[in-house]
Design an enzyme around this catalytic site. Structure first.
Site, PDB file in Angstrom:
ATOM      1  CG  ASN A  57      24.607  63.130  43.473  1.00 44.25           C
ATOM      2  OD1 ASN A  57      23.998  62.455  44.289  1.00 44.25           O
ATOM      3  ND2 ASN A  57      24.405  64.427  43.324  1.00 44.25           N
ATOM      4  NE  ARG A 195      21.258  69.209  51.128  1.00 46.78           N
ATOM      5  CZ  ARG A 195      21.726  68.449  50.148  1.00 46.78           C
ATOM      6  NH1 ARG A 195      22.940  67.922  50.231  1.00 46.78           N
ATOM      7  NH2 ARG A 195      20.988  68.202  49.077  1.00 46.78           N
ATOM      8  CD  GLN A 224      25.391  74.329  50.030  1.00 47.10           C
ATOM      9  OE1 GLN A 224      25.938  73.464  50.672  1.00 47.10           O
ATOM     10  NE2 GLN A 224      24.913  74.067  48.831  1.00 47.10           N
ATOM     11  CG  HIS A 243      26.972  71.101  47.633  1.00 42.73           C
ATOM     12  ND1 HIS A 243      25.692  71.223  48.092  1.00 42.73           N
ATOM     13  CD2 HIS A 243      27.190  69.766  47.546  1.00 42.73           C
ATOM     14  CE1 HIS A 243      25.150  70.036  48.271  1.00 42.73           C
ATOM     15  NE2 HIS A 243      26.042  69.123  47.928  1.00 42.73           N
TER      16      HIS A 243
END
Length: 289
Positions: A57, A195, A224, A243
Site C-alpha cells: 500500500n 504510526r 487503535q 486508519h
C-alpha cells in the site's frame, strides 16, 4: 493456532504474554505494512516468523499524504463545514490558506513511501528535504530535487510541512516530542500516516492550541481504535481520520494477494520474498533495530 493474520488498521496487539500462550504459533503475518503491533523481540525469542506484505500500500499512503498536505495548507475543512452548515464566509477560510508551491516540505524517513511522496511533490515546485540515516543517492535526488538532511533538528526549522515516514520502533517512539515541535517553524503543519506512537500525543495538542503548529493531519493513533476521548479528535485545525490511508480497494487487492502468496509458500515450506521478513530465524529486520 499455527498462523495468525492481522492488519495494522484494526490490530490485534500481539504482546509477549499472548505469544507465550500460543504454543503452536509459527507465523505472524501482517496483511499490510507495519508490524509494530507485535512484540517483535518476544516473537524472535519464541522462534516465530513475522512477515508483512511489503510495498502493498505504498502508493495508497503516499497519495493520501499528498492529499492531507493540500487539505491542511489550503484550510479546506473549515470551508467544507461551512457549506454543510449552510454558511458562506470566504474570509473565514482564506485567511489561513496557502499555496503548496514554494513551500519547504521535509519527510522524516525516506523509505518506499517517502520516496513516492517526493516524486509526487516535485510537480508542485516545492523545496524538498528528507531526513534519513543514509542518502538515497544522487540519481534519485536529481530526479526529485530533494536534498538529504543528516540532522533532524537542523531540518525541522526549515520546513513549512513535515511528513512522518518512519516505522514505530523503540528508537522512534515519542520522537516528535515537545522539544522537537518547538524547533519547527512556527505555523508549520505535520502529516503523519506512519504510526501515532511516534508523536507525543499531548505535545501535539499543545502545539496546535498555542499556534506552534497550524495543523496536524493523519490517520494513525495509539491505541487503535482510538478511544472516544482521545484529544486529537477535538483539537482545532486537525485533519484526522481512522486508519484508512492504506486501505483503498486497490491496496486491499495487493495485500490480500500477498497474503495468499505468503500462505501458499508457508504451507509448501518455501521462503518468502526477503523484504517481507520482519523477524526471521530469531533476527529482526534492520528497520526495527
Amino acid at each position: 493456532m499455527h498462523v495468525l493474520v492481522t492488519t495494522p488498521f484494526h490490530p490485534a496487539y500481539m504482546s509477549e504474554e499472548r505469544i507465550k500462550k500460543a504454543k503452536n504459533l509459527k507465523l505472524l503475518l501482517t496483511a499490510g505494512v507495519g508490524s509494530d503491533h507485535i512484540d517483535l523481540k518476544a516473537a524472535a525469542a519464541a522462534g516465530v516468523t513475522v512477515a508483512e506484505i511489503t510495498a502493498s500500500n505504498v502508493v495508497s499512503v503516499a497519495e493520501d499524504e499528498l492529499m492531507r498536505i493540500l487539505i491542511l495548507l489550503r484550510n479546506f475543512l473549515p470551508g467544507y463545514h461551512q457549506i454543510c452548515n449552510g454558511e458562506w464566509d470566504v474570509a473565514a477560510q482564506s485567511y489561513r490558506a496557502y499555496d503548496l508551491e514554494g513551500k519547504t516540505v521535509g519527510t522524516v524517513g525516506c523509505g518506499r513511501i517517502g520516496r513516492e511522496l517526493l516524486k509526487r511533490l516535485k510537480a508542485f515546485n516545492c523545496n524538498l528535504l528528507y531526513y534519513d540515516k543514509f542518502s538515497i543517492g544522487e540519481e534519485f535526488e536529481k530526479e526529485t530535487g530533494a536534498k538529504w538532511e543528516e540532522n533532524l533538528e537542523e531540518m525541522l526549522p526549515k520546513c513549512d510541512v513535515v511528513v512522518i515516514n518512519v516505522p514505530l520502533t523503540e528508537r522512534t517512539k515519542g520522537m516528535m516530542n515537545e522539544d522537537r515541535l518547538k524547533k519547527m517553524k512556527k505555523g508549520a503543519v505535520i502529516v503523519n500516516n506512519a504510526r501515532g506512537g511516534i508523536m507525543d500525543r499531548d505535545a501535539v495538542v499543545k502545539a496546535i492550541e498555542n499556534g506552534q503548529l497550524s495543523g496536524y493531519g493523519g490517520d494513525v493513533w495509539y491505541p487503535q481504535p482510538a478511544p472516544k476521548d482521545h484529544p486529537w479528535r477535538s483539537m482545532p485545525y486537525h485533519a484526522m481520520t481512522p486508519h484508512v490511508s492504506g486501505t483503498t480497494l486497490d491496496a486491499q487487492v495487493r495485500y490480500s494477494a500477498g497474503v495468499k502468496d505468503v500462505l501458499d509458500k508457508f504451507f509448501r515450506g518455501e521462503s518468502f520474498p526477503e523484504e517481507y521478513y520482519i523477524v526471521k530465524e530469531g533476527k529482526l529486520a534492520s528497520q526495527y533495530l
